[in-house]
Scaffold this active site. Sequence first.
Site, short mmCIF file in Angstrom:
data_model
loop_
_atom_site.label_atom_id
_atom_site.label_comp_id
_atom_site.label_asym_id
_atom_site.label_seq_id
_atom_site.Cartn_x
_atom_site.Cartn_y
_atom_site.Cartn_z
CG ASP A 89 -2.87 -10.02 0.64
OD1 ASP A 89 -2.55 -10.48 -0.43
OD2 ASP A 89 -3.43 -10.79 1.28
CG ASP A 91 -8.47 -12.82 -2.07
OD1 ASP A 91 -9.42 -13.39 -1.89
OD2 ASP A 91 -7.87 -12.44 -2.74
#
Length: 351
Positions: A89, A91
């Site tokens: 991922d 953030d």
Amino acid sequence: MTTRYRVEYALKSHRRDQLGLLAVPFVLHSQPTAIFNEESAKLAEVARATHQRYAEIMRDVEQLVNDHSKLIPLMGLIRRSKLRLVTFDGDVTLYEDGCCLLDGSPVIPRLIRLLQQGKKVGIVTAAGYTDASKYYGRLKGLLDAVSSHPGLTDEQKNGLVVLGGESNFLFRYNQSSPDLLTYVERSEWMLDEMRLWRDEDITELLDVAEASLRECVSNLNLPAAVLRKERAVGIYPLDGHKMHREQLEETVLVVQSMVEKSEVGRRLPFCAFNGGNDVFVDIGDKSWGVRACQRYFGGIDPSMTLHVGDQFLSAGANDFKARLACTTAWIASPTETVQLLDELAELEGRN
């Protein structure tokens, strides 16, 4: 002795996990100590029967754990050094929420180490851009480091991809591109099931989601604007405003429920999630994104793939469904990502 009330309370949906129902056979075979005042022979018989039953229950638990280990073979994967693809991922996983991956980040040398080992690296992010320059802005530190690293071969550099919009836009590393990324046509990486996603269904699902989002903005009095993209729709805060976590989570639950109840929501996969200060609905989800990376790199097996992310709660968390595609690691910060990758390197080095 465990009371019936305590058992039933523990089994209520808000306190139950997948093994919670195993409490039932233990309670059914428990007895209050006050009744054991008969002769010792009878007590011994009761004890033997109870011991045998509990042994059977624990054997069943062991089998459940063994079956689960086949679905999530992380330790086995590490010990056999067969990890071939690691997806991340963006953030909170590679960089702080709302920030970018800049020069000097301790995550960068760890990602380069994966590439040097011949592993493939995929950044599977909710950010849905069709312009490579925007991904370059978010990942500049990593892309520049890969470009200038003297120890990486061209083949190793080409092991880096970015899959945006959860599962909608693929970019591969390209040394000769100004942004060091090049858009990859969907025909080169789409899964066979994805080819069945009709444009009219995509439009209809986003229409349903947008209407639900607008209703939430109105009903919850949210200081937000609606943004419609090619394969996503969401709300983001107006300048100078911030939405509360409770408002974001309520919006996710409402929109998810409305889309799931629609006819198109039963035909087309989607993901509704809380982005920290926004809410978006994307076509597909990260299970499709990870599987697309596996396909792009020649069909990497799920048992040889690891996805690292920070959002694994069942509602409003876009890493959750990656569990359907591979082994996953739940972290809470880029610092934990660094620790995880160092532990991975250490464990592999022991083989």
